[in-house]
Scaffold this active site. Structure first.
Site, short mmCIF file in Angstrom:
data_model
loop_
_atom_site.label_atom_id
_atom_site.label_comp_id
_atom_site.label_asym_id
_atom_site.label_seq_id
_atom_site.Cartn_x
_atom_site.Cartn_y
_atom_site.Cartn_z
N GLU A 164 -4.06 4.01 6.38
CA GLU A 164 -3.99 3.80 4.93
C GLU A 164 -4.66 5.00 4.25
O GLU A 164 -4.21 5.48 3.23
CB GLU A 164 -4.69 2.50 4.54
CG GLU A 164 -4.62 2.21 3.04
CD GLU A 164 -5.15 0.84 2.66
OE1 GLU A 164 -4.92 -0.15 3.40
OE2 GLU A 164 -5.81 0.75 1.61
N SER A 177 -10.26 0.54 3.65
CA SER A 177 -9.60 0.23 4.92
C SER A 177 -8.99 1.51 5.50
O SER A 177 -8.29 2.23 4.81
CB SER A 177 -8.48 -0.79 4.71
OG SER A 177 -9.02 -1.98 4.21
N ARG A 211 0.80 -1.24 0.00
CA ARG A 211 0.00 0.00 0.00
C ARG A 211 0.84 1.29 0.00
O ARG A 211 0.43 2.29 0.57
CB ARG A 211 -0.97 0.03 1.19
CG ARG A 211 -2.01 -1.06 1.17
CD ARG A 211 -2.97 -1.00 0.00
NE ARG A 211 -3.77 -2.21 -0.02
CZ ARG A 211 -3.43 -3.33 -0.68
NH1 ARG A 211 -2.33 -3.36 -1.42
NH2 ARG A 211 -4.20 -4.37 -0.63
C1 FAD Z 1 -15.45 0.70 -0.59
C2 FAD Z 1 -13.97 0.82 -0.80
C3 FAD Z 1 -13.20 -0.33 -0.89
C4 FAD Z 1 -11.82 -0.25 -1.08
N1 FAD Z 1 -11.09 -1.40 -1.15
C5 FAD Z 1 -9.77 -1.33 -1.38
C6 FAD Z 1 -8.98 -2.54 -1.51
O1 FAD Z 1 -9.47 -3.64 -1.41
N2 FAD Z 1 -7.66 -2.41 -1.75
C7 FAD Z 1 -7.05 -1.20 -1.86
O2 FAD Z 1 -5.83 -1.16 -2.09
N3 FAD Z 1 -7.76 -0.05 -1.74
C8 FAD Z 1 -9.09 -0.09 -1.52
N4 FAD Z 1 -9.80 1.06 -1.39
C9 FAD Z 1 -9.10 2.35 -1.48
C10 FAD Z 1 -9.07 2.94 -2.90
O3 FAD Z 1 -9.93 2.23 -3.74
C11 FAD Z 1 -7.66 2.90 -3.49
O4 FAD Z 1 -6.70 3.47 -2.64
C12 FAD Z 1 -7.60 3.64 -4.84
O5 FAD Z 1 -6.39 3.33 -5.47
C13 FAD Z 1 -7.73 5.15 -4.66
O6 FAD Z 1 -7.76 5.77 -5.93
P1 FAD Z 1 -8.26 7.27 -6.09
O7 FAD Z 1 -8.11 7.63 -7.52
O8 FAD Z 1 -9.60 7.43 -5.50
O9 FAD Z 1 -7.15 8.06 -5.25
P2 FAD Z 1 -7.34 9.22 -4.16
O10 FAD Z 1 -8.08 8.67 -3.00
O11 FAD Z 1 -7.88 10.44 -4.80
O12 FAD Z 1 -5.83 9.47 -3.76
C14 FAD Z 1 -5.08 8.49 -3.06
C15 FAD Z 1 -3.60 8.87 -3.11
O13 FAD Z 1 -3.15 8.75 -4.46
C16 FAD Z 1 -2.47 9.93 -4.85
N5 FAD Z 1 -2.64 10.08 -6.30
C17 FAD Z 1 -3.80 10.06 -7.01
N6 FAD Z 1 -3.54 10.20 -8.32
C18 FAD Z 1 -2.20 10.32 -8.46
C19 FAD Z 1 -1.32 10.51 -9.57
N7 FAD Z 1 -1.78 10.61 -10.83
N8 FAD Z 1 0.01 10.60 -9.35
C20 FAD Z 1 0.49 10.53 -8.08
N9 FAD Z 1 -0.28 10.34 -6.97
C21 FAD Z 1 -1.61 10.24 -7.17
C22 FAD Z 1 -3.12 11.03 -4.05
O14 FAD Z 1 -2.26 12.16 -3.96
C23 FAD Z 1 -3.33 10.32 -2.72
O15 FAD Z 1 -2.15 10.34 -1.96
C24 FAD Z 1 -11.18 1.01 -1.20
C25 FAD Z 1 -11.96 2.18 -1.13
C26 FAD Z 1 -13.34 2.10 -0.93
C27 FAD Z 1 -14.15 3.35 -0.86
#
Ligand code: FAD
Length: 258
Positions: A254, A184, A142
């Site tokens: 996380e 999480s 992660r």
């Molecule tokens: C119901 C639910 C279930 C989930 N289950 C899981 C799971 O099983 N496993 C898991 O790993 N995660 C899970 N997550 C968390 C989430 O899905 C992941 O972390 C996902 O990758 C977040 O993507 P996002 O685009 O929404 O990023 P954001 O939440 O917008 O950002 C997360 C991080 O990524 C960085 N970021 C975003 N885009 C870029 C870029 N282009 N370059 C550099 N940094 C960047 C941001 O600065 C921030 O630090 C879950 C979330 C929810 C709501």
């Protein structure tokens, strides 16, 4: 580039925040270094005073195949990546279903489900217009040290979308709450699970205002309606304190608090 007001009480998966001016970056813009980049906001908790924010525009929501490589723009959503992989019979992206977010968010978090993680299949990441090979990036459970904003990622095309795996992974989700959450809240400590620890210290179902440690899965902080950043922060702090007092284990968030 231009500004857009984004209401994080609607946009973020945990439905916490307020309307905030966000700088939208378009294709040929120089990316500012003094702003925090958000993707789909599925892993974020926005405070009443977040840092200046930016976001990649839909110019970066691209996906194409070129010379046996799949090239995915950083703003591409996981749902559309899975649909594309299914349509073109490409293997490796099944786990992205039910993992809400964008390619950029997945890269920054090294997002994954069980043993499937985005870095397992990654070839290289485009940062500052240069392609950086996976072996030159520090990454682990992660986390990934991208040292910049990812604008796209490359993957070797391997044929054979696995429908059975897709269904198995979707089933895994049946023990997770449907209420708004950010996934999480804590990373799992080595050889243990954050959910188990939160449950053992008696916090499963614990509520502050409209925020709650979910009854279904204790490591999910859920918003039952009008949960606030302060409520969420209180519950995170309480879990850290109790788990440390009982097990001397330091839980690490996380989710990102902005
Ligand atoms: C119901 C639910 C279930 C989930 N289950 C899981 C799971 O099983 N496993 C898991 O790993 N995660 C899970 N997550 C968390 C989430 O899905 C992941 O972390 C996902 O990758 C977040 O993507 P996002 O685009 O929404 O990023 P954001 O939440 O917008 O950002 C997360 C991080 O990524 C960085 N970021 C975003 N885009 C870029 C870029 N282009 N370059 C550099 N940094 C960047 C941001 O600065 C921030 O630090 C879950 C979330 C929810 C709501």
């Amino acid at each position: 580039m231009f500004y857009r007001s984004i209401d994080f009480s609607k946009y973020s998966s945990i439905k916490v925040g307020q309307p905030t001016e966000v700088l939208i970056i378009e294709k040929d813009d120089e990316i500012p270094t003094n702003r925090y980049l958000i993707g789909g906001a599925n892993n974020l908790l926005i405070s009443p005073t977040p840092p200046p924010l930016m976001m990649l525009s839909k110019d970066f929501a691209t996906i194409m195949q070129k010379e046996e490589m799949l090239i995915v723009g950083a703003a591409m959503t996981t749902g559309r990546i899975v649909s594309y992989a299914k349509k073109y019979d490409i293997s490796g992206f099944e786990f992205c279903a039910k993992l809400p977010g964008t390619m950029g968010g997945m890269l920054a978090m090294n997002a994954g489900v069980k043993e499937y993680e985005i870095f397992n299949i990654l070839h290289s990441v485009e940062i500052d217009g240069k392609w950086i090979l996976k072996k030159n990036i520090d990454y682990g459970y992660r986390f990934a040290k991208l040292n910049g904003i990812a604008t796209a990622a490359k993957f070797k095309v391997i044929k054979g979308f696995n429908r059975q795996l897709l269904e198995e992974l979707k089933d895994l989700r049946s023990n997770q709450p449907n209420n708004p959450s950010a996934g999480s809240a804590f990373k799992n400590p080595k050889a243990d699970s954050a959910g188990r620890l939160i449950e053992v210290v008696g916090l499963k179902g614990c509520r502050k205002g409209d925020m709650q440690w979910s009854n279904m899965h204790a490591n999910f902080l859920v918003n039952l309606g009008n949960g606030t950043f302060e409520d969420a922060k209180y519950l995170l702090g309480l879990a850290k304190k109790r788990v440390f007092a009982e097990f001397s284990i330091e839980l690490k968030e996380e989710i990102k608090l902005l």
